[in-house]
Design an enzyme around this catalytic site. Structure first.
Site, PDB file in Angstrom:
ATOM      1  N   ALA A  75      63.665 -24.066 -58.528  1.00 42.64           N
ATOM      2  CA  ALA A  75      64.553 -23.079 -59.129  1.00 42.64           C
ATOM      3  C   ALA A  75      64.727 -23.397 -60.617  1.00 42.64           C
ATOM      4  CB  ALA A  75      65.897 -23.093 -58.415  1.00 42.64           C
ATOM      5  N   GLU A  85      23.882 -55.566 -37.802  1.00 43.71           N
ATOM      6  CA  GLU A  85      22.653 -56.018 -37.151  1.00 43.71           C
ATOM      7  C   GLU A  85      22.515 -57.538 -37.210  1.00 43.71           C
ATOM      8  OE1 GLU A  85      21.531 -52.304 -39.619  1.00 43.71           O
ATOM      9  OE2 GLU A  85      23.114 -53.819 -39.556  1.00 43.71           O
TER      10      GLU A  85
END
Length: 348
Positions: free
Chosen positions: A156, A45
């Site tokens: 794994a 503003e």
């Protein structure tokens, strides 16, 4: 208002919100436009008002994407600036969520200014989604991602994990990395897998937006590590206090954090109650063994289970992506209230 939303995008995305303002004459002509250019610069503003001669804004309408602030920090309150300029009407999209900076609408009304709220609120909320989330949480939004086998393993038995999921799932991960402000991994993952922590396309080229690389842990990251070649400088923290890490990242303008540093780090964020979204990529493969996708998350009995609300389940090639968010728990860590549209540092 759509024009104000467009000019808001001229401002930087970071600690402070992207805000746009358009000043209209009483007959509807555009007098000036403004946007917030970052910390210590005028808010949208005031930026728009600065483009007008004294008295030119008298009787004007200010159209702003976020409620004018009512707080004095590095800059003065925008509500007062609009009143002093003689603006007759203010239209804003969404209210300021801050405890200290909100109330600008009420201050304007008290001064006799006509105020309308809620115009294109949905579009403004979408623009400021990440910033508003930070205000609500008091910290960056945290997404924790992992890839797992159908039986819940991240690797794994020998530790190999590339690749559990297929190319479609991996491409989705890179797309989501590019939406984040920071990507976090632990030193264990960095030393074992040497990840680049970048967002890349199918050809391996860097995407336009790259998340800030963050590594947690005290072990030194080698000079020749792939993450050292990231286009952004590496940030490293000890990782002892995850809340403090998030607070520091917030101070650097980080709004969305993407955690994919392996089971240890994912478990730590879950255990600390600092997870807002879970991305679980599930591959139709069985691995067995003890390489679980999550470790200890503080659940000793089924009554303590951390329940999730599933937002969606997507198929990515042969894999599934489950997107979920934790249900609020009474024992979750307290959240600091948002500070709103004030300057985030050194304002008090």
């Amino acid at each position: 208002m759509r024009r104000a939303l467009t000019v808001a995008l001229n401002g930087p995305r970071g600690i402070n919100p992207q805000v746009g303002a358009v000043l209209l004459s009483p007959d509807g002509r555009v007098l000036a436009e403004g946007w917030h250019r970052g910390a210590s610069t005028p808010h949208a503003e005031v930026d728009a008002l600065s483009r007008l001669a004294q008295g030119q804004a008298r009787g004007a309408t200010a159209v702003v994407t976020l409620e004018p602030c009512n707080h004095t920090g590095r800059t003065g309150p925008c509500a007062e600036a609009l009143i002093e300029a003689g603006v007759a009407r203010v239209v804003y999209a969404i209210p300021d969520p801050g405890d200290h900076s909100s109330g600008g609408g009420d201050r304007l009304r008290a001064a006799g200014v006509d105020v309308e709220a809620g115009l294109l609120a949905g579009e403004a909320t979408h623009l400021l989604d990440s910033w508003l989330t930070v205000q609500r949480l008091g910290r960056p939004h945290v997404t924790v991602k992992w890839a797992q086998s159908l039986d819940g393993r991240a690797a794994a038995s020998d530790g190999s994990s590339q690749w559990i999921t297929g190319p479609e799932a991996r491409a989705d991960v890179h797309r989501r990395r590019a939406l984040a402000d920071a990507i976090v991994a632990g030193t264990g993952t960095v030393l074992a897998d040497d990840p680049a922590l970048t967002a890349r396309d199918a050809s391996g080229s860097l995407l336009e937006h790259q998340p800030q690389p963050v590594v947690l842990g005290v072990r030194r990251v080698p000079d020749d590590a792939a993450v050292r070649r990231h286009p952004l400088p590496l940030l490293q923290y000890s990782g002892d206090d995850l809340a403090a890490v998030l607070a520091d990242l917030r101070g650097r303008g980080v709004q969305r954090v993407f955690v994919e540093g392996g089971p240890t780090l994912a478990s730590a964020f879950v255990r600390a109650g600092l997870v807002d979204e879970v991305l679980a990529y599930v591959a139709p493969v069985l691995l067995g063994g003890d390489r679980l996708s999550l470790g200890d998350v503080g659940v000793a009995t089924i009554g303590d289970a951390r329940r999730l609300d599933v937002a969606s389940v997507e198929r990515l090639g042969d894999d599934l992506l489950v997107i979920a968010s934790p249900r609020p728990a009474p024992r979750a860590a307290p959240v600091t209230a948002g500070r709103g549209r004030q300057e985030e540092e050194g304002d008090d």
